[in-house]
Design a protein around this motif. Structure first.
Motif, PDB file in Angstrom:
ATOM      1  N   LYS A  74      10.888  -3.156  -4.557  1.00 28.15           N
ATOM      2  CA  LYS A  74      10.413  -2.145  -3.768  1.00 28.15           C
ATOM      3  C   LYS A  74      10.904  -2.312  -2.168  1.00 28.15           C
ATOM      4  O   LYS A  74      11.468  -3.427  -1.903  1.00 28.15           O
ATOM      5  CB  LYS A  74       8.772  -2.081  -3.750  1.00 28.15           C
ATOM      6  N   GLU A  75      10.680  -1.279  -1.477  1.00 30.54           N
ATOM      7  CA  GLU A  75      11.268  -1.506   0.006  1.00 30.54           C
ATOM      8  C   GLU A  75      10.338  -2.623   0.598  1.00 30.54           C
ATOM      9  O   GLU A  75      10.909  -3.276   1.760  1.00 30.54           O
ATOM     10  CB  GLU A  75      11.051  -0.115   0.623  1.00 30.54           C
ATOM     11  N   GLU A  76       9.118  -2.907   0.292  1.00 24.99           N
ATOM     12  CA  GLU A  76       8.368  -3.605   1.016  1.00 24.99           C
ATOM     13  C   GLU A  76       9.117  -5.360   0.845  1.00 24.99           C
ATOM     14  O   GLU A  76       8.859  -6.020   1.864  1.00 24.99           O
ATOM     15  CB  GLU A  76       6.922  -3.719   0.317  1.00 24.99           C
ATOM     16  N   SER A  78      10.203  -7.752   3.711  1.00 26.23           N
ATOM     17  CA  SER A  78       9.723  -8.998   3.875  1.00 26.23           C
ATOM     18  C   SER A  78      10.454 -10.225   3.619  1.00 26.23           C
ATOM     19  O   SER A  78      10.493 -11.242   4.257  1.00 26.23           O
ATOM     20  CB  SER A  78       8.336  -9.017   3.212  1.00 26.23           C
TER      21      SER A  78
END
Length: 125
Positions: A92-94, A98
């Protein structure tokens, strides 16, 4: 000697006079859609493995539209597979925010596997 007609229509084909010869007056339909990566891969496959099909498509003036349709379908299929793999593997974009290198590595793996699936299902058939 009689005067030759500029155009004649015979056996369902129109001929035009060029010099002393009648040449078929074929109209090639323009198709401005790109054949793209997938279309070029399939054309090279046809050239090496199925030359009779390639010649038939070329003679019927259907090759470009055939490859453009295949390119659109393969692109749609590729995008769908990438989205499904991203969802199933939790990319995902998270993760991108990170840990960028892990995200790049995962996306490259997904892209490579998706490309191989599309090639196997649609291009080299």
């Amino acid at each position: 000697m009689s005067e030759l007609k500029k155009r004649i229509y015979e056996n369902g084909i129109e001929y035009k006079l060029v010099g002393d010869y009648y040449i078929p007056n074929f109209q090639v339909q323009e198709d401005n859609r790109p054949i793209g990566k997938w279309g070029m891969l399939h054309r090279s496959y046809l050239r090496s493995c199925k030359p009779f099909l390639l010649n038939e498509l070329m003679l019927d003036c259907k090759l470009h539209s055939y490859l453009a349709d295949l390119n659109e379908q393969a692109t749609t299929r590729y995008d769908c597979i990438v989205k499904q793999m991203m969802a199933s593997e939790g990319v995902k974009e998270e993760l991108k925010a990170s840990d960028q290198m892990t995200w790049v590595r995962a996306m490259q793996s997904i892209a490579n596997r998706s490309e191989e699936i599309v090639k196997h299902e649609m291009i080299y058939v």
